[in-house]
Design an enzyme around this catalytic site. Sequence first.
Site, PDB file in Angstrom:
ATOM      1  N   GLY A  42       7.258 -20.889  -2.550  1.00  0.00           N
ATOM      2  CA  GLY A  42       6.767 -20.828  -1.181  1.00  0.00           C
ATOM      3  C   GLY A  42       7.677 -20.580  -0.968  1.00  0.00           C
ATOM      4  N   ILE A  93      11.817 -26.528  -0.411  1.00  0.00           N
ATOM      5  CA  ILE A  93      11.633 -26.982   0.641  1.00  0.00           C
ATOM      6  C   ILE A  93      11.616 -28.769   0.821  1.00  0.00           C
ATOM      7  CG2 ILE A  93       9.130 -27.318   1.483  1.00  0.00           C
ATOM      8  CD1 ILE A  93      10.069 -25.838   4.039  1.00  0.00           C
ATOM      9  N   ARG A 135      -3.828 -45.985  19.767  1.00  0.00           N
ATOM     10  CA  ARG A 135      -4.394 -45.852  18.300  1.00  0.00           C
ATOM     11  C   ARG A 135      -3.986 -46.000  17.466  1.00  0.00           C
ATOM     12  NH1 ARG A 135      -6.436 -39.820  20.401  1.00  0.00           N
ATOM     13  NH2 ARG A 135      -8.077 -40.558  21.449  1.00  0.00           N
ATOM     14  N   MET A 148       4.056 -32.826   4.417  1.00  0.00           N
ATOM     15  CA  MET A 148       4.379 -32.130   2.585  1.00  0.00           C
ATOM     16  C   MET A 148       5.563 -32.740   1.673  1.00  0.00           C
ATOM     17  SD  MET A 148       4.933 -28.093   2.874  1.00  0.00           S
ATOM     18  CE  MET A 148       6.372 -28.526   3.610  1.00  0.00           C
ATOM     19  N   GLY A 149       5.230 -32.737   0.746  1.00  0.00           N
ATOM     20  CA  GLY A 149       5.371 -33.112  -0.600  1.00  0.00           C
ATOM     21  C   GLY A 149       4.182 -34.177  -1.731  1.00  0.00           C
ATOM     22  N   ARG A 150       4.577 -33.136  -2.639  1.00  0.00           N
ATOM     23  CA  ARG A 150       3.325 -33.595  -3.383  1.00  0.00           C
ATOM     24  C   ARG A 150       3.999 -34.602  -4.853  1.00  0.00           C
ATOM     25  NH1 ARG A 150      -1.004 -31.708  -5.684  1.00  0.00           N
ATOM     26  NH2 ARG A 150      -2.332 -31.155  -3.661  1.00  0.00           N
ATOM     27  N   GLU A 201       1.548 -36.277   1.412  1.00  0.00           N
ATOM     28  CA  GLU A 201       0.570 -35.087   1.102  1.00  0.00           C
ATOM     29  C   GLU A 201      -0.272 -35.442  -0.800  1.00  0.00           C
ATOM     30  OE1 GLU A 201       0.034 -31.244  -0.574  1.00  0.00           O
ATOM     31  OE2 GLU A 201       2.195 -30.609  -0.075  1.00  0.00           O
ATOM     32  N   ARG A 219      -6.966 -41.353  13.859  1.00  0.00           N
ATOM     33  CA  ARG A 219      -6.436 -40.559  14.058  1.00  0.00           C
ATOM     34  C   ARG A 219      -6.138 -39.406  13.195  1.00  0.00           C
ATOM     35  NH1 ARG A 219     -10.574 -41.013  16.311  1.00  0.00           N
ATOM     36  NH2 ARG A 219     -11.036 -40.399  18.858  1.00  0.00           N
ATOM     37  N   HIS A 228       1.255 -26.577   7.006  1.00  0.00           N
ATOM     38  CA  HIS A 228       2.317 -24.743   6.458  1.00  0.00           C
ATOM     39  C   HIS A 228       3.436 -25.334   8.309  1.00  0.00           C
ATOM     40  CE1 HIS A 228       0.242 -23.050   3.382  1.00  0.00           C
ATOM     41  NE2 HIS A 228      -1.003 -23.342   4.152  1.00  0.00           N
TER      42      HIS A 228
END
Lengths: 340, 340, 340, 340
Positions: A10, A124, A160, A167-169, A219, A264, A270
């Site tokens: 990536g 990243i 709200r 990001m970050g699996r 994520e 929300r 990306h």
Amino acid sequence: MRIGILTGGGDCPGLNAVIRGIVRSSGEGYEIYGVLNGWKGMLSKDVMKLDNEDVEGIHILGGTILGTARVNPFKREEDRMLLEKNFKELGFDALIAIGGDDTLSVAAKLSSLGYPVVGVPKTIDNDVSNTDYTFGFHTAVNVGADAIDRLHSTAKSHQRVMIVELMGREAGWITIEAGLAAGAHLILIPEFPMTINEIVTYVNRRMKKNRYMIIAVAEGFKPTELEEVVADKSTIDAFGHIRLGGVAHYLAEIIEQKTGYETRSVVLGHLLRGGTPTAFDRILGTRYGVEAMNLVKKRDFGRMVALKGNEIISIPLEYGVATKKLVPFEYYKLAQIFFD
Amino acid sequence: MRIGILTGGGDCPGLNAVIRGIVRSSGEGYEIYGVLNGWKGMLSKDVMKLDNEDVEGIHILGGTILGTARVNPFKREEDRMLLEKNFKELGFDALIAIGGDDTLSVAAKLSSLGYPVVGVPKTIDNDVSNTDYTFGFHTAVNVGADAIDRLHSTAKSHQRVMIVELMGREAGWITIEAGLAAGAHLILIPEFPMTINEIVTYVNRRMKKNRYMIIAVAEGFKPTELEEVVADKSTIDAFGHIRLGGVAHYLAEIIEQKTGYETRSVVLGHLLRGGTPTAFDRILGTRYGVEAMNLVKKRDFGRMVALKGNEIISIPLEYGVATKKLVPFEYYKLAQIFFD
Amino acid sequence: MRIGILTGGGDCPGLNAVIRGIVRSSGEGYEIYGVLNGWKGMLSKDVMKLDNEDVEGIHILGGTILGTARVNPFKREEDRMLLEKNFKELGFDALIAIGGDDTLSVAAKLSSLGYPVVGVPKTIDNDVSNTDYTFGFHTAVNVGADAIDRLHSTAKSHQRVMIVELMGREAGWITIEAGLAAGAHLILIPEFPMTINEIVTYVNRRMKKNRYMIIAVAEGFKPTELEEVVADKSTIDAFGHIRLGGVAHYLAEIIEQKTGYETRSVVLGHLLRGGTPTAFDRILGTRYGVEAMNLVKKRDFGRMVALKGNEIISIPLEYGVATKKLVPFEYYKLAQIFFD
Amino acid sequence: MRIGILTGGGDCPGLNAVIRGIVRSSGEGYEIYGVLNGWKGMLSKDVMKLDNEDVEGIHILGGTILGTARVNPFKREEDRMLLEKNFKELGFDALIAIGGDDTLSVAAKLSSLGYPVVGVPKTIDNDVSNTDYTFGFHTAVNVGADAIDRLHSTAKSHQRVMIVELMGREAGWITIEAGLAAGAHLILIPEFPMTINEIVTYVNRRMKKNRYMIIAVAEGFKPTELEEVVADKSTIDAFGHIRLGGVAHYLAEIIEQKTGYETRSVVLGHLLRGGTPTAFDRILGTRYGVEAMNLVKKRDFGRMVALKGNEIISIPLEYGVATKKLVPFEYYKLAQIFFD
């Protein structure tokens, strides 16, 4: 001497600073060739000569001028053979591979076969072991924090809950740092699961008191009881994660349903990868590039560059790809102080 | 327990993150009092109680909500006595002093007199020994690099030499990092003097080839032969430096005169100090604040917090103020690669 | 005289500048009361007095310090009666309503019942008739363009199609301006439908030639043949639109499937609403606020402020809410020049 | 048909968007030639062909890819003759001149001699008559407002008066808009002189109440009694202005001396000109470029493009250069509301 450079995996802000650092520090007697689109370019012999003029000003650009791809030539025997054949035919006296786990593991294998290879770590996610920081990470954190800053005013004006997915699996570095920097009121990362009930308790407590709330979620975060609550298995991917853009939407729905507060979600995706690197990342990329070229000059192959404190050092290629650097409990505890 | 906090010396992005970090991590049993305007507030007993609500959202603001001043109570005997008297009268069980050389040396003296003091290093110049980075520095470098990025297009369109002056009386850190990040073509810092002739040689070489040039110069840089070329001694201040805003203007005049190329100067000055801290500086400030409070809780006095790699550690107060951390030759050599 | 102010509908950068403009220009003899959470606060009589100190520095903050809600008191007879009763009990000599269609139509009805009301148009979508620009719009366009700028480098490095979804249910202003400013290669807005086949043709042409592509799409865009291609009707909402975040994901899937090019989507959503307004929006908000107060002073009720060229004027309240200002064909043709 | 383009005078964010707009909208049958460095390039016949590829992505870059210079070929008879000769030899069927007063007055003269010329107004100062805005102006205002935002926190922390000097020799547009947007507490522009005593009164009033103050001053502002107070005439330039960077420094000294409050100055200078244009300026530049090409296609020569409300129109070349558009009293009165 002919030196090849390639960028794989990536893209990441700072890649071009590495390329410029290599080219500018090469000096007399070295010809630098950019290999296009990662290892793919080694298989197709797509290369371009890089001179000082070609790298003028590129350090402030995101992405990589060499292009990138996710091709692993060790997956198929023919590719591996072609890679070795082309390495020789291209006449490379050294190859500098800039990339993450995948790219560097190819580099390590090539090195173990006796090829003169040097690595530059790129992720990243900042999850490379044995290096303090990787370039691109600070830029992603800054973009993420800036986005969360923007969301505060809307969440507050509308009273709200706002959920931001970053990001970050597997590693929650970007999420915890952006969340800490921008004052998120709850931070959810893969390393530290939490039940929906716990999350709901945080939401109720905060909303009663302050009437708005920002939750930063990686994520790859999975609520503990995921298996039970998610009826529709089609929303879970092969890795057992909720699908991309899924965690934030999923949490928004379930929180609104269980607490009654308007909720929300926003998925940064990306956006975190692109654009002009911060000064820190430009400098780190530049220093990595210069040091990689230095290793080539010293013929110190089989190694990758790394950051330790303020120093650029080098370590064996295998060290960087061995294990992922995850967020330790100590750091998570720091973040917890600001959950409220 | 009653804990005092004060901020002294020049302001710096990240100060408010430190204050918030202290207050938020204090917890049950601790009352935090902000002392206004540095040591001055200790002499006038100007304090305000700080609760969680008072520090809500302040970590994204520049400056310091406590105000600051450059007062040293050890300069006059009466002040020193008043300081000690007030320390007792305010009933402080500990004092956290956030500041640079001057502020921390007062803290060190108080500590040596037996008072329970903890320090947090603060210098936008990044010149504190024994800590990898100080907060505010990355923000200043980013603002500086962003400004230099902007100047490239004007310099290029008009085929000019553009000289940008950045902060740094003795240490050139901000200038070298902003210059490196933004691709300055020559970087002039106090640690490495250069003669006007050398500078002129760089200018002629670059302008002949590329037709525009950006020079980053630290306010404290002095051309080697300064004494001889500067006729009017009134432009030199008590420290032997050219006056504020002086180096850039002076160099612009002499370069235009000696090379014939149109030359302009820009002085960034206070712009580098102000405004929203980067994510990095907000986090560093936050971690410093949390660790300072931690030292208080452990009654580990006479120490200051510091950054080593990714870790927040603590060191004796005197270590931080002992010597200035200057740009080493190794790092300057790296920058030289990009002089052209 | 007692003057009420309220902000209704979705939040928008610049609202606080309007509030500050009103308060600061009110002067002697006027007391300003902020009504909390739009018309809802008129029903619950939640008001707060606003002095100069309360609005210090708020013009640079996003959102609205008064809070907002989407309540229409003319929907139920009891609410309407309560509104009128409270208007009298609060002793307001005038009310300034800042909001979009919905808020201003309530204001217009109140005015037609004889109440002294002045309107300030607010829509991030810039679709109010009879005013050149509304505040918040430029900020949204800037944030959108900045995001698209960032995506170029990633799309290019990975040779991808990247689809960015921006706000705009009926009017495509934000999308066309952000797309034009950031060099999107195709812009899809509700006013000008296109078939999937046309879109695919653009993608194939561009990808063959340039190997990467950015498509900007408004959330309200519907491919011409939507009915036929979307099998699963559950993805279409009550308005016949694809659901929020839906267009971009839907297009990404269908484009990747039909062209074979790797395609990704990003939904900017709430990011466009939040954060610090641009200088233009702060000034426009300020001028609107000052002019609204001016109308109150002249007792020129039943009107709303508007921008014509460089001038702030006023028009009857009904004019602003009559019809939506959509992107005209002339402007779309300009954008088409850059489709490629 | 062969069309020449040139950019003259000071550079301005948005110039490249104009160039791209012209090239992209030219279409079949038109060859576009960029003339280098303004009118100078017409004298030396330095031109380069511009195709779509040459203008790819340039709209986000500051400056001008064609270079610029301040050469007026009507100053010397030989130059004028050479200009006419070269115009013919280059075979230009039309010339589009992008520039300010000076550049456009040359264009107007050429036009009156019968040459097919079209003008695009360019001034960062926004002082062109008969057009609502010129590109570059919004970018300058944004950069200026952003800088002033940053200075607030430092001024507040140190309880200082901070004076910021912005561009504007005769017209105070940039200063008044940036000052309004960023909440300056006093705005000084050339159109509305003020005595030192009046300024000092404002400073004393504000400092007593709020303890810090930001003053925005245009480089061309002159205190009313300048003649008397400035002893050293060498600080006044040929135009009767205090020298560049002079107003701010001069005011800082005199204010500190007369009020006793610590006062600092910052000169933004060239920072306002450089860098990436805002979305507004990119679009305005693009629309100007497209319309200029349109005039060429319609053979509607001797005219320049202009903005009226949301429309791009065209007016005779002389109209734009006739008189400067200064800040009117009405607008200054608006700003005065916020002096405090």
